[in-house]
Write a protein that holds these residues in place. Structure first.
Motif, PDB file in Angstrom:
ATOM      1  N   ARG A  99       0.837  -1.207   0.000  1.00 24.78           N
ATOM      2  CA  ARG A  99       0.000   0.000   0.000  1.00 24.78           C
ATOM      3  C   ARG A  99       0.868   1.251   0.000  1.00 24.78           C
ATOM      4  O   ARG A  99       0.571   2.225  -0.690  1.00 24.78           O
ATOM      5  N   ARG A 108      -3.662   2.901  -8.049  1.00 25.10           N
ATOM      6  CA  ARG A 108      -4.000   1.899  -7.034  1.00 25.10           C
ATOM      7  C   ARG A 108      -3.866   2.485  -5.638  1.00 25.10           C
ATOM      8  O   ARG A 108      -4.662   2.185  -4.747  1.00 25.10           O
ATOM      9  N   LEU A 109      -2.860   3.332  -5.445  1.00 26.34           N
ATOM     10  CA  LEU A 109      -2.661   3.966  -4.145  1.00 26.34           C
ATOM     11  C   LEU A 109      -3.825   4.894  -3.822  1.00 26.34           C
ATOM     12  O   LEU A 109      -4.378   4.856  -2.721  1.00 26.34           O
ATOM     13  N   SER A 111      -6.784   4.788  -4.918  1.00 31.81           N
ATOM     14  CA  SER A 111      -8.033   4.036  -4.771  1.00 31.81           C
ATOM     15  C   SER A 111      -8.236   3.519  -3.354  1.00 31.81           C
ATOM     16  O   SER A 111      -9.340   3.101  -2.996  1.00 31.81           O
ATOM     17  N   THR A 112      -7.174   3.551  -2.536  1.00 32.96           N
ATOM     18  CA  THR A 112      -7.297   3.111  -1.148  1.00 32.96           C
ATOM     19  C   THR A 112      -7.810   4.225  -0.241  1.00 32.96           C
ATOM     20  O   THR A 112      -8.070   3.992   0.934  1.00 32.96           O
ATOM     21  N   SER A 162      -9.426  11.055   5.500  1.00 31.78           N
ATOM     22  CA  SER A 162      -8.937   9.692   5.297  1.00 31.78           C
ATOM     23  C   SER A 162      -7.419   9.632   5.370  1.00 31.78           C
ATOM     24  O   SER A 162      -6.843   8.771   6.041  1.00 31.78           O
ATOM     25  N   ARG A 166      -5.040   8.001   8.309  1.00 28.69           N
ATOM     26  CA  ARG A 166      -4.071   6.956   7.992  1.00 28.69           C
ATOM     27  C   ARG A 166      -2.722   7.251   8.624  1.00 28.69           C
ATOM     28  O   ARG A 166      -2.013   6.349   9.059  1.00 28.69           O
TER      29      ARG A 166
END
Length: 206
Positions: A99, A108-109, A111-112, A162, A166
């Motif tokens: 991740r 892809r990153l 999308s998290t 978000s 994190r």
């Protein structure tokens, strides 16, 4: 008979060495630091890496004999790090590291992150040319993210929260220092004919 002995010796050789595990934890700490994560979390991974690098016994052997609790007997290895080491040994991969790396693709990153799907993640990357969560967070605050179609105020707020969550820090940035008026500025306000000095910034060195 010789083949049997050789196969036994080969079976005792760790598939994942302590050095490889330590290097993985160091990479995680570096990526966390680059993305502004909690300093205590960064330090935990680095201290764990040091302990593992200096451990004379293969961690794979410790895990096989004592399980997670066996790993936790090592200095600086808590339950989270022990679980991470177990995944590295058993699965030869660690989802957290993937991740942080972004799986090799910014889309892809992104999308998290909350409220960002694959299509929107691709649009953000292509339109803004950003690749990391730090850059995404900056874009959410400086107005660039608002220019991407599909990124409304509510969604941008969700992105800020978000990413901040994190990295375990507040979603509200510290406001910049407010300039303090000088004596001459106060006097100039009363008498416009007097020149004013440049403002002093509280807490800043010039």
């Amino acid at each position: 008979m010789i083949r049997t002995n050789q196969s036994r010796r080969s079976a005792n050789v760790p598939v994942v060495t302590n050095e490889e595990i330590a290097q993985t934890l160091v990479e995680i700490s570096d990526l966390l630091e680059r993305q502004g994560a909690n300093p205590y979390r960064i330090r935990a991974y680095r201290q764990g890496a040091e302990t593992i690098a200096m451990c004379p016994t293969p961690l794979q052997m410790i895990l096989a004999r004592g399980g997670i609790r066996g790993l936790m007997e090592l200095r600086g290895i808590g339950d989270s790090l022990a679980a991470a080491v177990q995944k590295i040994i058993h699965a030869k991969r660690l989802p957290l590291l993937e991740r942080l790396r972004g799986g090799g693709a910014p889309e892809r990153l992104f999308s998290t992150v909350a409220d960002i799907g694959p299509k929107l993640a691709t649009r953000i990357h292509e339109q803004l040319g950003i690749r990391t969560l730090t850059q995404l967070e900056a874009a959410a605050w400086d107005g660039r993210l608002a220019r991407v179609p599909g990124m409304g105020e509510k969604r941008i707020r969700a992105v800020r929260e978000s990413i901040a969550g994190r990295f375990r820090r507040s979603a509200n940035p510290t406001p910049p220092p407010v300039p303090l008026p000088t004596n001459s500025q106060v006097a100039a306000a009363a008498d416009p004919t007097k020149p004013a000095e440049a403002p002093r910034h509280q807490g800043m060195l010039w």
